[in-house]
Design an enzyme around this catalytic site. Structure first.
Site, PDB file in Angstrom:
ATOM      1  N   ARG A  30      43.246  46.040  50.966  1.00  0.00           N
ATOM      2  CA  ARG A  30      43.648  44.715  50.486  1.00  0.00           C
ATOM      3  C   ARG A  30      44.624  43.991  51.420  1.00  0.00           C
ATOM      4  NH1 ARG A  30      44.339  45.008  44.006  1.00  0.00           N
ATOM      5  NH2 ARG A  30      43.848  42.814  44.148  1.00  0.00           N
ATOM      6  N   ARG A  48      50.858  43.464  43.558  1.00  0.00           N
ATOM      7  CA  ARG A  48      50.402  42.673  44.696  1.00  0.00           C
ATOM      8  C   ARG A  48      50.522  41.178  44.451  1.00  0.00           C
ATOM      9  NH1 ARG A  48      47.589  44.429  48.544  1.00  0.00           N
ATOM     10  NH2 ARG A  48      46.609  42.414  48.729  1.00  0.00           N
ATOM     11  N   LYS A  55      45.571  37.530  32.337  1.00  0.00           N
ATOM     12  CA  LYS A  55      46.561  38.067  33.286  1.00  0.00           C
ATOM     13  C   LYS A  55      46.447  37.348  34.631  1.00  0.00           C
ATOM     14  CE  LYS A  55      45.747  41.978  35.787  1.00  0.00           C
ATOM     15  NZ  LYS A  55      45.997  41.667  37.217  1.00  0.00           N
ATOM     16  N   ASN A  56      45.226  37.211  35.116  1.00  0.00           N
ATOM     17  CA  ASN A  56      45.058  36.659  36.458  1.00  0.00           C
ATOM     18  C   ASN A  56      45.289  35.154  36.530  1.00  0.00           C
ATOM     19  OD1 ASN A  56      44.589  39.209  37.340  1.00  0.00           O
ATOM     20  ND2 ASN A  56      42.386  38.954  37.693  1.00  0.00           N
ATOM     21  N   ASP A 114      36.115  43.256  38.330  1.00  0.00           N
ATOM     22  CA  ASP A 114      37.080  43.764  37.341  1.00  0.00           C
ATOM     23  C   ASP A 114      36.395  44.284  36.070  1.00  0.00           C
ATOM     24  OD1 ASP A 114      39.176  43.262  39.024  1.00  0.00           O
ATOM     25  OD2 ASP A 114      39.891  41.476  37.992  1.00  0.00           O
ATOM     26  N   ARG A 135      49.567  47.427  32.517  1.00  0.00           N
ATOM     27  CA  ARG A 135      49.713  46.314  33.453  1.00  0.00           C
ATOM     28  C   ARG A 135      48.864  45.123  33.003  1.00  0.00           C
ATOM     29  NH1 ARG A 135      47.690  47.327  38.889  1.00  0.00           N
ATOM     30  NH2 ARG A 135      47.921  45.102  38.729  1.00  0.00           N
ATOM     31  N   CYS A 185      46.398  49.498  48.000  1.00  0.00           N
ATOM     32  CA  CYS A 185      46.459  50.013  46.636  1.00  0.00           C
ATOM     33  C   CYS A 185      45.238  50.893  46.421  1.00  0.00           C
ATOM     34  CB  CYS A 185      46.550  48.894  45.605  1.00  0.00           C
ATOM     35  SG  CYS A 185      45.028  48.055  45.290  1.00  0.00           S
TER      36      CYS A 185
END
Ligand code: UD1
Length: 417
Positions: free
Chosen positions: A121, A92, A22-23, A303, A396, A116
């Site tokens: 952040r 974000r 995802k990142n 994470d 997500r 968030c």
């Protein structure tokens, strides 16, 4: 709203294919805006965050075609210079569009993302970096209004922010001069982004170290690129396997991106076998408490903090987690405690005293990784059902997590809301 229902007690066994990161895919999608021709990404995960970035790019005029696991992004028709609040507030990472927009158009109006659940952040490091590249920045009505094409400069980051590194890297790729980004993030996702940009014709060196050098080029061409495996998803499945006394192998992944995490599991007593792109985790002799401090890569990933905490809840002894990346990332603690965990939080440290078992309960997901932690706790629970609400958080960042856990033997299902 959907819920995920879990009955614990089944040891997870078998192999699971890890999806694209995802990142990585989010900045790669944003970077496609820099090209003068279509780009194709492979191994794209089917995630809500990917759909959110798709919406941001479509709004700007990029044509996005997502079929199977491949995505074609055609930026030739892009013309809007604005990323509106309604889209950026949902995710974000939409803010990553600022760098490519500046490089391509010399101006951009992008909503500030706001806070968030896991912390305030801010984006000050991004903005300071753009200013150092000669861009004028002002804040108007909740939007960042940026003007000027980035020019080569030496830019030192106050902290190795992943997002700021990516945003600045994309901004500096097109245009005049040589840029040196100093004290940057070293995450594998940054290396993936640099590789993608270089295959488009960019001149970037040093990605993966704390100093990246970019020689600006006039234009970038289209390219095809395979997204790297999601190291966080890999870690989540391995923890779920260990937490249930199972035997799980994560396939199509890369252990080199998870060194500190794998070391920590070994310190806990797990047996980890790495063979090519596979990682197998078992704990034939049980697990014991360890201490973990999160940190920027190559440190232990923040994470994976919530997920390893769920595992620590039921190992012998007292574990301590120090969260050093985000200021408010223990949202899962109150819910884990309702399932019988013994956790005390003081400042950015959590003390976890192992208990013999957890019990199922209705719980509420607060953010992406906290949701994964609650599902793991539900898989551990020796009695009762765990009903996880607000699972849109998990969608997500994990593709069909309940189906993939069920294929490993978990008693888990989604109740459509
Ligand atoms: C990325 C990841 C996220 C991960 C995080 C840290 C994506 C899409 N998300 O988020 O999953 O948890 O890295 O590994 O890749 N900070 C500032 N000012 C800034 C920028 C950051 O103070 O301008 C602070 C943040 O509030 C946070 C810390 O720096 O406390 C790390 O943030 P950063 O590395 O920027 O994370 P993200 O890129 O947002």
């Amino acid at each position: 709203m959907d819920q995920i229902l879990v009955r614990g007690g089944n040891p997870l066994r078998g192999s699971v294919n890890i999806r694209g990161a995802k990142n990585s895919v989010l900045p790669l999608m944003a970077a496609s805006l820099l090209a003068e021709e279509p780009c194709v990404l492979h191994n794209v995960p089917c995630l809500h965050d990917v759909f959110s970035m798709d919406k941001v790019l479509t709004e700007i005029g990029v044509r996005v075609d997502f079929t199977g696991q491949s995505m074609t992004l055609d930026p030739t028709t892009a013309e809007s210079r604005e990323a509106p609040y309604e889209l950026v507030r949902k995710m974000r990472a939409s803010f990553f569009i600022l760098g490519p927009m500046l490089a391509r158009f010399g101006e951009a109006r992008v909503s500030l993302p706001g806070g968030c659940a896991i912390g305030s952040r801010p984006v000050d490091i991004h903005l300071k970096g753009f200013e150092a590249l000669g861009v004028s920045i002002c804040i108007e009505d909740g939007y960042v209004v940026a003007k000027g094409r980035p020019k080569g400069a030496n830019v030192g980051l106050d902290y190795p922010s992943v997002g700021a590194t990516e945003n600045l890297l994309m901004a500096a790729t097109l245009g005049d001069g040589v840029t040196r980004l100093i004290n940057v993030a070293r995450e594998p996702e940054i290396v993936d982004l640099a590789k993608f940009l270089n295959s488009m014709g960019a001149q970037i060196s040093g990605a993966g170290t704390d100093l990246i050098t970019i020689v600006g080029v006039d234009s970038l061409s289209g390219t095809e690129h395979e997204v790297i495996a999601d190291r966080i998803e890999t870690g989540t499945f391995l923890i779920a396997g260990l937490a249930t006394g199972g035997d799980v192998t994560a396939c199509n992944t890369n252990a080199e991106h998870l060194e500190q995490f794998v070391d920590k599991l070994r310190e806990m007593g797990a047996e980890i076998e790495v063979s090519g792109s596979k990682i197998r985790a078992t704990a034939p002799n049980g697990l014991k408490a360890v201490d973990v401090s999160t940190g920027p890569y190559p440190g232990f990933p923040t994470d994976l903090q919530a997920q390893i905490m769920a595992l620590m809840c039921v190992v012998q002894g007292t574990s301590i987690i120090k969260e050093c990346v985000f200021e408010n990332r223990f949202m899962q603690v109150a819910e884990l405690s309702r399932m019988g965990a013994d956790i005390e939080v003081e400042g950015n440290s959590a003390v976890i005293r192992g208990v013999s078992s957890l019990s199922g309960a209705p719980v509420m997901a607060s953010d992406l990784r906290a949701s994964a932690s609650l599902i793991i706790a539900g898989l551990i629970a020796s009695r009762g059902e765990t009903m996880v609400s607000r699972v849109y958080h998990i969608d997500r960042g994990y593709e069909r997590i309940e189906e993939r856990l069920a294929s490993l033997g978990a008693d888990i299902r989604r109740k459509r809301g």
